[in-house]
Design an enzyme around this catalytic site. Sequence first.
Site, mmCIF file in Angstrom:
data_model
loop_
_atom_site.group_PDB
_atom_site.id
_atom_site.type_symbol
_atom_site.label_atom_id
_atom_site.label_comp_id
_atom_site.label_asym_id
_atom_site.label_seq_id
_atom_site.Cartn_x
_atom_site.Cartn_y
_atom_site.Cartn_z
ATOM 1 C CG HIS A 17 -1.955 4.898 -0.574
ATOM 2 N ND1 HIS A 17 -2.012 3.645 -1.139
ATOM 3 C CD2 HIS A 17 -1.450 4.711 0.677
ATOM 4 C CE1 HIS A 17 -1.562 2.743 -0.291
ATOM 5 N NE2 HIS A 17 -1.224 3.358 0.828
ATOM 6 C CE LYS A 41 3.872 -4.159 5.678
ATOM 7 N NZ LYS A 41 3.090 -2.988 5.277
ATOM 8 N NE ARG A 90 -5.507 2.447 6.895
ATOM 9 C CZ ARG A 90 -4.615 1.669 6.325
ATOM 10 N NH1 ARG A 90 -4.883 1.098 5.167
ATOM 11 N NH2 ARG A 90 -3.464 1.427 6.887
ATOM 12 C CB SER A 128 -2.114 -2.005 -0.200
ATOM 13 O OG SER A 128 -1.806 -0.657 -0.420
HETATM 14 P P1 ADP Z 1 2.902 0.974 5.383
HETATM 15 O O1 ADP Z 1 3.347 -0.425 5.074
HETATM 16 O O2 ADP Z 1 4.043 1.912 5.687
HETATM 17 O O3 ADP Z 1 1.782 1.091 6.372
HETATM 18 P P2 ADP Z 1 0.956 1.609 3.318
HETATM 19 O O4 ADP Z 1 1.195 1.772 1.853
HETATM 20 O O5 ADP Z 1 0.056 0.508 3.735
HETATM 21 O O6 ADP Z 1 2.385 1.526 3.957
HETATM 22 O O7 ADP Z 1 0.371 2.968 3.900
HETATM 23 C C1 ADP Z 1 1.106 4.181 3.832
HETATM 24 C C2 ADP Z 1 0.403 5.226 4.666
HETATM 25 O O8 ADP Z 1 -0.863 5.538 4.074
HETATM 26 C C3 ADP Z 1 0.105 4.780 6.089
HETATM 27 O O9 ADP Z 1 0.278 5.886 6.945
HETATM 28 C C4 ADP Z 1 -1.345 4.366 6.043
HETATM 29 O O10 ADP Z 1 -1.982 4.514 7.295
HETATM 30 C C5 ADP Z 1 -1.886 5.376 5.027
HETATM 31 N N1 ADP Z 1 -3.111 4.912 4.377
HETATM 32 C C6 ADP Z 1 -3.258 3.875 3.526
HETATM 33 N N2 ADP Z 1 -4.544 3.746 3.120
HETATM 34 C C7 ADP Z 1 -5.240 4.751 3.742
HETATM 35 C C8 ADP Z 1 -6.614 5.158 3.771
HETATM 36 N N3 ADP Z 1 -7.544 4.509 3.093
HETATM 37 N N4 ADP Z 1 -6.941 6.213 4.551
HETATM 38 C C9 ADP Z 1 -5.998 6.874 5.276
HETATM 39 N N5 ADP Z 1 -4.692 6.532 5.296
HETATM 40 C C10 ADP Z 1 -4.306 5.499 4.547
#
Ligand code: ADP
Length: 158
Positions: A17, A41, A90, A128
């Site tokens: 992030h 969630k 990703r 996460s």
């Molecule tokens: P959500 O539940 O909305 O997917 P997340 O906190 O899991 O929330 O992710 C928020 C954003 O950050 C999403 O667009 C996700 O694809 C991106 N993201 C999370 N980890 C990575 C990473 N390692 N590389 C690229 N993008 C990431």
Amino acid sequence: MKIAIYPGSFDPITNGHLDILKSAAEIFDRVIIAVAHNSNKNGFLTVEERVGLIKQSITGFSNVEVDSFSGLTIEYAKKHNAEVLIRGLRAVSDFEYEMQLSQANSALCSSIKTVFLTTKPEYNFISSSTIREILSNNGDISKFVPEAVNTYLTKMKS
Ligand code: ADP
């Protein structure tokens, strides 16, 4: 003044992030990390904990702030005069969902665009949920999350 919203769960915020955020902060004048209260969630951390950890992790950025919101992301973005939503990509597996989401948001409000960013390869696999999994099996998460998150979660676990 170009304002971008980076919405997500951030449960917890990771170095992946942060890498996306770093790029966004270089491109846009102001970036708001918006932690979603998501009723679908079951959270690991409370939204307040997530916001607190993000605050401690973004002290190096002068144009980034953190907030939380309920309801539609696009409504939150409109309220804050944002022109852009940031999402991270990703793997190809992210693509279908993210594509649908951006098209749905565009149908709701065509003036707000979604911008996709990618991380450096070394952060690409970090999510996460992976962090939560490693932590629940007593693994070392220090390389994958900001220091404040590592300290908080390691203490919480012990
Ligand atoms: P959500 O539940 O909305 O997917 P997340 O906190 O899991 O929330 O992710 C928020 C954003 O950050 C999403 O667009 C996700 O694809 C991106 N993201 C999370 N980890 C990575 C990473 N390692 N590389 C690229 N993008 C990431």
